[in-house]
Design an enzyme around this catalytic site. Structure first.
Site, PDB file in Angstrom:
ATOM      1  N   LYS A   1      54.184  39.785  36.987  1.00  0.00           N
ATOM      2  CA  LYS A   1      55.050  38.655  36.634  1.00  0.00           C
ATOM      3  C   LYS A   1      56.539  39.013  36.669  1.00  0.00           C
ATOM      4  CE  LYS A   1      52.218  35.114  35.149  1.00  0.00           C
ATOM      5  NZ  LYS A   1      50.967  35.759  34.838  1.00  0.00           N
TER       6      LYS A   1
ATOM      7  N   SER B   1      52.607  32.751  26.293  1.00  0.00           N
ATOM      8  CA  SER B   1      52.172  33.690  25.263  1.00  0.00           C
ATOM      9  C   SER B   1      51.791  34.995  25.935  1.00  0.00           C
ATOM     10  CB  SER B   1      50.982  33.116  24.503  1.00  0.00           C
ATOM     11  OG  SER B   1      49.978  32.753  25.420  1.00  0.00           O
TER      12      SER B   1
ATOM     13  N   TYR C   1      62.279  43.326  24.448  1.00  0.00           N
ATOM     14  CA  TYR C   1      62.995  43.193  25.720  1.00  0.00           C
ATOM     15  C   TYR C   1      64.226  42.302  25.588  1.00  0.00           C
ATOM     16  CZ  TYR C   1      58.996  45.337  28.103  1.00  0.00           C
ATOM     17  OH  TYR C   1      58.014  46.199  28.525  1.00  0.00           O
TER      18      TYR C   1
ATOM     19  N   GLY D   1      45.415  32.158  38.164  1.00  0.00           N
ATOM     20  CA  GLY D   1      45.601  31.330  36.978  1.00  0.00           C
ATOM     21  C   GLY D   1      46.168  30.003  37.458  1.00  0.00           C
TER      22      GLY D   1
ATOM     23  N   GLY E   1      48.120  29.935  40.086  1.00  0.00           N
ATOM     24  CA  GLY E   1      48.148  30.062  41.546  1.00  0.00           C
ATOM     25  C   GLY E   1      49.419  30.645  42.140  1.00  0.00           C
TER      26      GLY E   1
ATOM     27  N   LEU F   1      50.567  33.791  41.994  1.00  0.00           N
ATOM     28  CA  LEU F   1      50.251  35.086  42.604  1.00  0.00           C
ATOM     29  C   LEU F   1      49.491  34.893  43.914  1.00  0.00           C
ATOM     30  CD1 LEU F   1      49.962  38.208  42.484  1.00  0.00           C
ATOM     31  CD2 LEU F   1      47.902  37.860  41.114  1.00  0.00           C
TER      32      LEU F   1
ATOM     33  N   GLU G   1      38.586  33.540  40.053  1.00  0.00           N
ATOM     34  CA  GLU G   1      38.780  32.936  38.723  1.00  0.00           C
ATOM     35  C   GLU G   1      37.620  33.296  37.799  1.00  0.00           C
ATOM     36  OE1 GLU G   1      40.674  28.587  39.187  1.00  0.00           O
ATOM     37  OE2 GLU G   1      38.736  28.840  40.190  1.00  0.00           O
TER      38      GLU G   1
ATOM     39  N   GLY H   1      36.342  28.868  34.048  1.00  0.00           N
ATOM     40  CA  GLY H   1      37.613  28.201  34.359  1.00  0.00           C
ATOM     41  C   GLY H   1      37.822  28.078  35.854  1.00  0.00           C
TER      42      GLY H   1
ATOM     43  N   ASP I   1      38.665  25.726  37.837  1.00  0.00           N
ATOM     44  CA  ASP I   1      39.399  24.536  38.289  1.00  0.00           C
ATOM     45  C   ASP I   1      40.001  24.761  39.681  1.00  0.00           C
ATOM     46  OD1 ASP I   1      41.190  26.337  36.551  1.00  0.00           O
ATOM     47  OD2 ASP I   1      42.624  25.212  37.752  1.00  0.00           O
TER      48      ASP I   1
ATOM     49  N   LYS J   1      40.469  55.941  35.737  1.00  0.00           N
ATOM     50  CA  LYS J   1      41.408  56.339  34.674  1.00  0.00           C
ATOM     51  C   LYS J   1      42.581  55.375  34.515  1.00  0.00           C
ATOM     52  CE  LYS J   1      38.653  59.721  35.093  1.00  0.00           C
ATOM     53  NZ  LYS J   1      37.383  59.561  34.334  1.00  0.00           N
TER      54      LYS J   1
ATOM     55  N   SER K   1      46.167  42.906  38.638  1.00  0.00           N
ATOM     56  CA  SER K   1      47.421  42.183  38.392  1.00  0.00           C
ATOM     57  C   SER K   1      48.161  42.555  37.112  1.00  0.00           C
ATOM     58  CB  SER K   1      47.162  40.678  38.422  1.00  0.00           C
ATOM     59  OG  SER K   1      46.122  40.340  37.536  1.00  0.00           O
TER      60      SER K   1
HETATM   61  C1  LIG Z   1      49.736  35.331  35.017  1.00  0.00           C
HETATM   62  C2  LIG Z   1      48.681  36.317  35.389  1.00  0.00           C
HETATM   63  C3  LIG Z   1      47.703  36.014  36.357  1.00  0.00           C
HETATM   64  C4  LIG Z   1      47.624  34.670  37.040  1.00  0.00           C
HETATM   65  O1  LIG Z   1      48.759  34.433  37.833  1.00  0.00           O
HETATM   66  P1  LIG Z   1      49.106  32.959  38.364  1.00  0.00           P
HETATM   67  O2  LIG Z   1      50.317  33.119  39.178  1.00  0.00           O
HETATM   68  O3  LIG Z   1      49.295  32.081  37.157  1.00  0.00           O
HETATM   69  O4  LIG Z   1      47.914  32.517  39.139  1.00  0.00           O
HETATM   70  C5  LIG Z   1      46.795  36.996  36.700  1.00  0.00           C
HETATM   71  N1  LIG Z   1      46.805  38.215  36.097  1.00  0.00           N
HETATM   72  C6  LIG Z   1      47.728  38.539  35.157  1.00  0.00           C
HETATM   73  C7  LIG Z   1      47.680  39.897  34.555  1.00  0.00           C
HETATM   74  C8  LIG Z   1      48.699  37.599  34.773  1.00  0.00           C
HETATM   75  O5  LIG Z   1      49.604  37.920  33.845  1.00  0.00           O
END
Ligand SMILES: *Cc1c(COP(=O)(O)O)cnc(C)c1O
Length: 321
Positions: free
Chosen positions: A55, A80, A117, A181, A183, A185, A206, A210, A212, A275, A306
Site C-alpha cells: 500500500k 483500519s 508514522y 480486496g 481491486g 493491486l 479472494e 467474500g 464479490d 521463514k 501482499s
Molecule cells: C489492501 C490489501 C490487499 C487488497 O488490495 P486492494 O487494492 O484493495 O485489492 C491485499 N493484501 C494486503 C496485505 C492489503 O493490505
C-alpha cells in the site's frame, strides 16, 4: 471499449517517483513449493515493503503528485488497515500532514503504528457512522485531499509498479496471481503484466466467503455483498472499485477463491519453510497455488505476497488453531 483510468505510462512514471523511496522488495523461491506444484514459483515479498505492505506504493505515488496548495493542507484517508499506515508515512516523507479515520475498536497496535508514522487519528463508530461522509466532511472543512485505498488512478498506478519490478527481476512470467480486496493491486498489476507480456495469465484471488470480485468478474457488473466473515481482513471489502473494475474486465483472466483453512495452511508453509511472516490477506494468491486451485504445472508463476502486518500472538493463535 471502456476508457481506462490509467495507462502503462502512468505506472512507468510511478516507478520513477518511487525509485530509492519504496523498497525494491526481494523475490523468493522454494524448492519444496516447486516440487509440491510441479512448477517454478516466484514469491514477491511485499511483506517486506515499507509499512509492511504494498500500500505504500500507491499512497506515496498519489501524495507525491499533490500541488503545493494540497501539500499545505494535507491528506485524509479512512482505513483500519495498511492504507492508514502507508498514507501516514508517505505524508510525513513528503512533508504534509495526514488525518486518518479509524474505527474506534481498531486494534491498538494499528492505531499506535499510524500515530508512530505521524498520522493524526480520528475515530468513528463503525456501527453507526458513515466513514465516507465523515472523511469527506473533514476534507472539505480543512480543504484537505481524500485519498481512497483503491479507487484512485494514482493509487492504482503505484500498485502497478510492483508487477513491473517483478517482471524486471525474474523475466517474463506465464502466470501472475495477486490477492484482491477493492481491486487496486490486481488492476495495477494486470495492466503492467499484460503490457510486458500479453500472454501472461493474470488471476485475482479472494476469500471464499467474500467472492464479490469473482461474481462481478463473471457477471460483468459490480456486485455488492455484506461484509464477509474471513480472517483475511484486508479483503473484507464489499465490492470492487469502479476504476479497478474497468481494468480488471479488460486485462484479468480469472478470479479464484480460497478458504480460511487454506490461508492458514499457507501461513504455516511460508513461516515454516520459507521463514517469512505473511498476514492472512497476503497469503491469498499463494494459497490458491499451494491448494491447487489452479493447474500451473511446467509454467513460471509469479505470486504476490501482499503484506505481513499481523500481531504475533494472533499469528500464533491462527497457526495453532
Ligand atoms: C489492501 C490489501 C490487499 C487488497 O488490495 P486492494 O487494492 O484493495 O485489492 C491485499 N493484501 C494486503 C496485505 C492489503 O493490505
Amino acid at each position: 471499449m471502456s476508457v481506462l483510468p490509467i495507462h502503462f505510462n502512468d505506472i512507468a512514471e510511478a516507478c520513477h517517483r518511487l525509485k530509492d523511496i519504496a523498497h525494491h522488495t526481494p523475490v523468493m523461491t522454494s524448492v519444496t513449493a516447486d516440487r509440491m506444484t510441479g512448477t517454478k514459483l516466484f514469491f514477491k515479498c511485499e511483506n517486506l515493503q515499507r509499512v509492511g505492505a504494498f500500500k505504500f506504493r500507491g499512497a506515496y505515488n498519489a501524495i507525491a503528485q499533490f500541488s503545493s496548495a494540497q501539500l499545505k493542507t494535507g491528506v485524509v484517508a479512512f482505513s483500519s488497515g495498511n492504507h492508514a499506515q502507508a498514507t501516514a508515512l508517505a505524508a510525513r516523507m513528503l512533508g504534509t500532514k495526514s488525518v486518518i479515520l479509524m474505527p474506534s475498536d481498531a486494534p491498538q497496535i494499528k492505531v499506535a503504528a499510524t500515530k508512530g508514522y505521524g498520522g493524526e487519528v480520528v475515530f468513528y463508530n463503525r456501527y453507526t457512522d458513515d466513514r465516507e461522509a465523515i472523511g469527506m466532511r473533514i476534507a472539505q472543512e480543512h480543504s484537505m485531499t481524500l485519498i481512497p485505498s483503491y479507487n484512485h488512478p494514482h493509487v492504482i498506478a503505484g500498485q502497478g509498479t510492483l508487477a513491473k519490478e517483478f517482471f524486471e527481476d525474474v523475466g517474463v512470467l506465464d502466470v501472475l496471481l495477486t490477492p484482491v480486496g477493492g481491486g487496486g493491486l490486481l488492476s495495477g498489476c494486470a495492466l503492467a503484466a499484460k503490457t510486458l507480456n500479453p500472454q501472461c495469465r493474470v488471476i485475482g484471488v479472494e476469500p471464499e466467503t467474500g467472492n464479490d470480485g469473482q461474481q462481478s468478474f463473471r457477471s460483468g457488473k459490480i456486485v455488492h455483498i455484506d461484509t464477509p466473515a474471513t480472517i483475511a481482513d484486508g479483503a473484507q471489502t464489499q465490492q470492487l472499485g469502479e476504476m479497478p473494475f474497468a481494468i480488471i474486465r479488460e486485462y484479468v483472466d480469472d478470479m479464484l477463491t480460497v478458504t480460511d483453512a487454506e490461508i492458514i495452511e499457507t501461513m504455516k508453509f511460508l513461516a515454516g519453510r520459507m521463514k517469512i511472516i505473511v498476514e492472512p490477506t497476503g497469503c491469498l494468491a499463494a494459497a490458491a497455488v499451494l491448494a491447487r486451485k489452479i493447474n500451473v504445472s511446467s509454467k513460471t508463476v509469479g505470486i504476490v505476497l501482499s503484506g505481513g502486518n499481523i500481531d504475533l500472538l494472533r499469528f500464533a493463535a491462527l497457526i495453532q488453531g
